[in-house]
Design a protein around this motif. Structure first.
Motif, PDB file in Angstrom:
ATOM      1  N   UNK A 119      30.554  98.401  36.874  1.00  0.00           N
ATOM      2  CA  UNK A 119      30.646  97.428  37.526  1.00  0.00           C
ATOM      3  C   UNK A 119      31.217  96.113  36.350  1.00  0.00           C
ATOM      4  N   UNK A 120      32.034  95.213  37.171  1.00  0.00           N
ATOM      5  CA  UNK A 120      32.905  94.305  36.504  1.00  0.00           C
ATOM      6  C   UNK A 120      32.873  92.770  37.449  1.00  0.00           C
ATOM      7  N   UNK A 121      32.752  91.886  36.981  1.00  0.00           N
ATOM      8  CA  UNK A 121      33.118  90.687  37.787  1.00  0.00           C
ATOM      9  C   UNK A 121      33.962  89.620  37.044  1.00  0.00           C
ATOM     10  N   UNK A 122      34.781  89.010  37.906  1.00  0.00           N
ATOM     11  CA  UNK A 122      35.672  87.854  37.097  1.00  0.00           C
ATOM     12  C   UNK A 122      36.046  86.745  38.128  1.00  0.00           C
ATOM     13  N   UNK A 123      36.061  85.507  37.565  1.00  0.00           N
ATOM     14  CA  UNK A 123      36.331  84.434  38.426  1.00  0.00           C
ATOM     15  C   UNK A 123      37.783  84.086  38.245  1.00  0.00           C
ATOM     16  N   UNK A 124      38.175  83.870  39.517  1.00  0.00           N
ATOM     17  CA  UNK A 124      39.643  83.494  39.829  1.00  0.00           C
ATOM     18  C   UNK A 124      39.807  82.005  40.457  1.00  0.00           C
ATOM     19  N   UNK A 125      41.252  81.491  40.421  1.00  0.00           N
ATOM     20  CA  UNK A 125      41.166  80.374  41.385  1.00  0.00           C
ATOM     21  C   UNK A 125      42.359  80.444  42.301  1.00  0.00           C
ATOM     22  N   UNK A 126      42.981  79.104  42.558  1.00  0.00           N
ATOM     23  CA  UNK A 126      43.864  79.179  43.612  1.00  0.00           C
ATOM     24  C   UNK A 126      45.122  78.523  42.553  1.00  0.00           C
TER      25      UNK A 126
END
Length: 325
Positions: A119-126
């Motif tokens: 499992x892995x999570x990452x935050x992105x934007x516009x």
């Protein structure tokens, strides 16, 4: 030997990739043990010696070793094996899993050879002002560009409140379960809106196709990285140029004499560079614009701060800044 040489050399690519994944070089290996009937072939033994810089260990019966290994694995799978206390056999992700990013590059979230479950999570934007939806494109492969990787699926997260580019926070989670099923979930952290999709990364993918994808990644590694760095430089330059243009348009009255002309000249030079392929020049001009526009940006920040604290006492300001006791 001439007929089988290309096939034997293919195994060398697999060995080199395994070393790379482990962060090792041939000099770090204590012993190379040959197993399997084909290792009796003199060319195979000679090629292994050439690849690793030492003679391989050939004293074991190569067929018996395979049979013993299969028997031990079968014993472990019974669930009652004493061997299980000393051995841990893990399934791994055969190819990296990631997302398409701005400019057509791939952002890997789960690298190849990660143990399953993973499992892995990452935050992105516009990237665009007032963007209310993002397209999540799931990819598999080791190449740097989207067009060279395998598409696993895509879905759209909607309902994002209109905000300036870079403000929204979209959390994307990749989860591979014990059966090798990948679930991708995207959530707008501000509203809680979320969408998800399940895919089977290994579906329809043969061992030969996996091997070909890995070999392609190795063969094109240098050109892929160069192309990605060029795209990254162009995207960064575009973001800087847009920010400066917006600032000039919004606060032209705050510009000192000659600043507008200087900024516009640099922006024109940067746009010309972005049309070319010299990423060093693009990055240098981006850095130059950052430096030259810094005093203007500082004046805008100070103006905004004064407006924010106008009519408030010191205690209120300290509390808003998070520095009150």
């Amino acid at each position: 030997e001439n007929l089988i040489r290309p096939i034997v050399q293919k195994t060398g690519n697999a060995c080199l990739q395994a070393l790379k994944d482990a962060g090792l070089s041939p000099e770090d290996i204590d012993e190379v043990v040959l197993v399997g009937g084909s290792t009796r072939v003199p060319l195979v033994r000679a090629y292994v010696a050439e690849l690793f810089g030492r003679a391989p260990h050939c004293d074991l019966d190569p067929d018996q070793v395979v049979a013993l290994g299969a028997a031990m694995q079968a014993d472990i799978l019974t669930g009652e094996s004493e061997l299980a206390e000393d051995m841990l056999l893990l399934d791994v992700v055969p190819l990296s899993l990631g997302l398409e990013m701005m400019g057509g590059v791939v952002e890997r979230l789960i690298p190849r050879c990660s143990p399953i479950p993973a499992a892995q999570a990452q935050t992105f934007t516009t990237h665009v002002d007032n963007q209310t939806a993002v397209d999540i494109h799931i990819l598999q492969g080791e190449r740097e560009l989207v067009g060279d990787c395998r598409s696993l699926g895509r879905f759209k997260l909607t309902g994002i409140p209109p905000q300036p580019a870079g403000t929204p926070r979209i959390k994307v989670e990749f989860m591979v379960d014990a059966d090798g099923i990948l679930r991708v979930n995207a959530t707008d952290t501000a509203t809680g809106n979320s969408m998800s999709v399940d895919v089977q990364p290994s579906y329809g993918l043969s061992e030969d196709e996996i091997e070909n994808m890995l070999e392609s990644a190795i063969d094109n590694a240098e050109t892929d990285v160069d192309e990605r760095l060029l795209i990254d430089a162009r995207i960064e330059a575009e973001q800087i140029a847009n920010q400066v243009k917006k600032a000039i348009e919004a606060d032209a009255a705050m510009l000192d004499d000659g600043e507008k002309e200087q900024f516009e000249a640099l922006l024109k030079e940067l746009e010309e560079a972005m049309n070319g392929r010299d990423r060093q020049r693009i990055s240098a001009l981006s850095h130059r614009i950052d430096e030259v526009t810094a005093p203007f940006a500082q004046r805008r920040i100070e103006r905004d701060l004064q407006l924010a604290i106008q009519g408030k006492d010191a205690g209120d300001v300290a509390k808003e800044l998070g520095i009150s006791k």
